[in-house]
Design a protein around this motif. Structure first.
Motif, short mmCIF file in Angstrom:
data_model
loop_
_atom_site.label_atom_id
_atom_site.label_comp_id
_atom_site.label_asym_id
_atom_site.label_seq_id
_atom_site.Cartn_x
_atom_site.Cartn_y
_atom_site.Cartn_z
N ASP A 1 0.96 -0.93 -0.24
CA ASP A 1 -0.08 0.13 0.23
C ASP A 1 0.83 0.97 0.14
N GLU A 2 0.55 2.30 0.35
CA GLU A 2 1.38 3.61 0.53
C GLU A 2 2.34 3.74 1.40
N ASN A 3 2.23 2.87 2.24
CA ASN A 3 2.58 2.80 3.31
C ASN A 3 3.60 1.78 3.84
#
Length: 114
Positions: free
Chosen positions: A11-13
């Motif tokens: 995911d984005e993190n």
């Protein structure tokens, strides 16, 4: 992802490199990380001093290349041994079991010793 091949973006993190036992976690919002932010049994490097910021972690000992990641602190949340933030064979910081150390100087690999 391009700098360390074989990674999977979760995911984005979060991203992982299963073959290396390595994971990248970037903070969402403002957070403070300490040795407790490094999962038990892992070695972690952070892009901030004081074990803060984005974190790259792995569970297997060796000498992984981390030249694509800016290392400002290193944590060793393992029960024994030490981890060294290095440039080639030059040691910039050593984190003994259950501790972290700030890093001053460019780092391209981390040596983990059981």
């Amino acid at each position: 992802m391009a700098e360390i091949p074989g990674g999977v973006l979760l995911d984005e993190n979060h991203a992982v490199w299963p073959e290396l036992g390595m994971a990248l976690e970037t903070p969402s919002g403002v957070s403070t990380r300490t040795i407790g932010g490094c999962t038990t049994g892992n070695v972690c490097v952070f892009d901030g001093y004081g074990a803060q910021g984005a974190k790259l972690s792995w569970s297997s000992c060796g000498i992984p290349t981390v030249s694509a990641f800016t290392v400002r602190s290193i944590a060793n949340d393992r029960p024994t041994g030490y981890a060294q933030a290095r440039s080639g064979t030059t040691v910039h910081a050593t984190a003994y079991a259950g501790s972290y150390a700030n890093v001053y100087g460019a780092v391209n690999n981390v040596r983990c010793v059981s």
